[in-house]
Design an enzyme around this catalytic site. Structure first.
Site, mmCIF file in Angstrom:
data_model
loop_
_atom_site.group_PDB
_atom_site.id
_atom_site.type_symbol
_atom_site.label_atom_id
_atom_site.label_comp_id
_atom_site.label_asym_id
_atom_site.label_seq_id
_atom_site.Cartn_x
_atom_site.Cartn_y
_atom_site.Cartn_z
ATOM 1 N N ILE A 1 72.145 30.877 58.921
ATOM 2 C CA ILE A 1 71.281 30.007 58.116
ATOM 3 C C ILE A 1 71.903 28.610 57.975
ATOM 4 O O ILE A 1 73.115 28.442 58.000
ATOM 5 C CB ILE A 1 70.885 30.644 56.753
ATOM 6 C CG1 ILE A 1 72.014 30.617 55.759
ATOM 7 C CG2 ILE A 1 70.330 32.040 56.932
ATOM 8 C CD1 ILE A 1 71.557 31.047 54.357
ATOM 9 N N HIS B 1 78.143 42.825 53.683
ATOM 10 C CA HIS B 1 78.892 42.903 54.934
ATOM 11 C C HIS B 1 79.653 44.233 54.985
ATOM 12 O O HIS B 1 80.305 44.611 54.014
ATOM 13 C CB HIS B 1 79.870 41.721 55.039
ATOM 14 C CG HIS B 1 80.575 41.703 56.347
ATOM 15 N ND1 HIS B 1 79.969 41.221 57.500
ATOM 16 C CD2 HIS B 1 81.797 42.159 56.723
ATOM 17 C CE1 HIS B 1 80.814 41.366 58.511
ATOM 18 N NE2 HIS B 1 81.923 41.932 58.063
HETATM 19 C C1 GRF Z 1 74.266 46.595 57.245
HETATM 20 O O1 GRF Z 1 75.331 47.358 57.735
HETATM 21 C C2 GRF Z 1 74.770 45.338 56.587
HETATM 22 O O2 GRF Z 1 76.038 45.469 56.031
HETATM 23 C C3 GRF Z 1 74.816 44.361 57.732
HETATM 24 O O3 GRF Z 1 73.704 44.692 58.514
HETATM 25 C C4 GRF Z 1 73.371 46.056 58.360
HETATM 26 C C5 GRF Z 1 71.912 46.121 58.021
HETATM 27 O O4 GRF Z 1 71.408 47.418 58.031
HETATM 28 N N1 GRF Z 1 74.807 43.008 57.226
HETATM 29 P P1 GRF Z 1 69.931 47.717 57.525
HETATM 30 O O5 GRF Z 1 68.974 46.885 58.365
HETATM 31 O O6 GRF Z 1 69.847 47.358 56.075
HETATM 32 O O7 GRF Z 1 69.710 49.174 57.759
#
Ligand code: GRF
Length: 201
Positions: free
Chosen positions: A93, A109
């Site tokens: 972004i 994360h």
């Molecule tokens: C998660 O593991 C999150 O930590 C990362 O991207 C993934 C998204 O998973 N930023 P979802 O689309 O919510 O299942």
């Protein structure tokens, strides 16, 4: 409080947030809109199934990243969004977006930041052989996975763990931690002091 969620993938975190609102684990919140840069993101389907407005924005329809983010901000403003949640949003972004929603954008994360930044946090921690990894919820600033940390929780990697079992453990924690951070934010319990976050009772 109206929340806007940006997602590019399967949206299991989105689902956890929807469920937490339904159960009352997040109070006084409404998801106003889910926006995706991927037409086929299952997150959009989850939004539709739950009666939430879903919008796909194709980056090829915009001159550059700034124009794209201006469109997103325009939608978020129209929807009176006060908190932006990145839930597996795989697009960098712009500073314009960060500045417009300063300290009002959260990301999750799948590692203990600042270790294992970037797209493959779980795999990199597993391959590195760390014994403890985890999940971080943080505010988004203009750096990669670098904003002030709101919540972190550890996940232990045992000798008999596989990459898949670690992923499973991480996601389970994510689905609990993200709703918790959002609820704290709405209750005004997150105080930012420099880059440090204090959670007040
Ligand atoms: C998660 O593991 C999150 O930590 C990362 O991207 C993934 C998204 O998973 N930023 P979802 O689309 O919510 O299942």
């Amino acid at each position: 409080m109206k929340i806007g969620i940006l997602a590019s993938g399967s949206g299991t975190n989105l689902q956890a947030i929807i469920d937490a609102i339904d159960k009352g684990d997040i109070k006084n919140a409404e998801i106003a809109v889910v926006i995706s840069n991927k037409k086929t993101a299952f997150a959009l389907e989850r939004a539709r199934k739950n009666g939430i407005k879903d919008i796909y924005l194709n980056k090829n329809d915009y001159k550059d990243r700034l124009e794209y983010d201006k469109k997103i901000v325009e939608i978020l403003k129209e929807e009176k969004v006060e908190l932006v949640i990145l839930a597996g949003y795989l697009k960098w972004i712009t500073e314009y977006f960060v500045e417009t929603y300063k300290n009002k954008i959260m990301n999750i994360h799948p590692s203990l930041l600042p270790s294992f930044k970037g797209l493959h946090g779980i795999e990199q921690a597993y391959e590195y052989g760390v014994k403890v990894t985890g999940v971080t919820v943080h505010f988004v600033d203009e750096t990669e996975d670098g904003g002030p940390i709101i919540l972190q929780e550890e996940v232990r990697i045992e000798e008999n763990d596989t990459l898949e079992s670690v992923e499973e453990k991480i996601h389970k924690v994510e689905h609990r931690l993200y709703p918790k951070a959002i609820d704290l934010y709405i209750k005004n319990k997150i105080l930012l002091e420099g880059r440090k976050v204090r959670i007040v009772n």
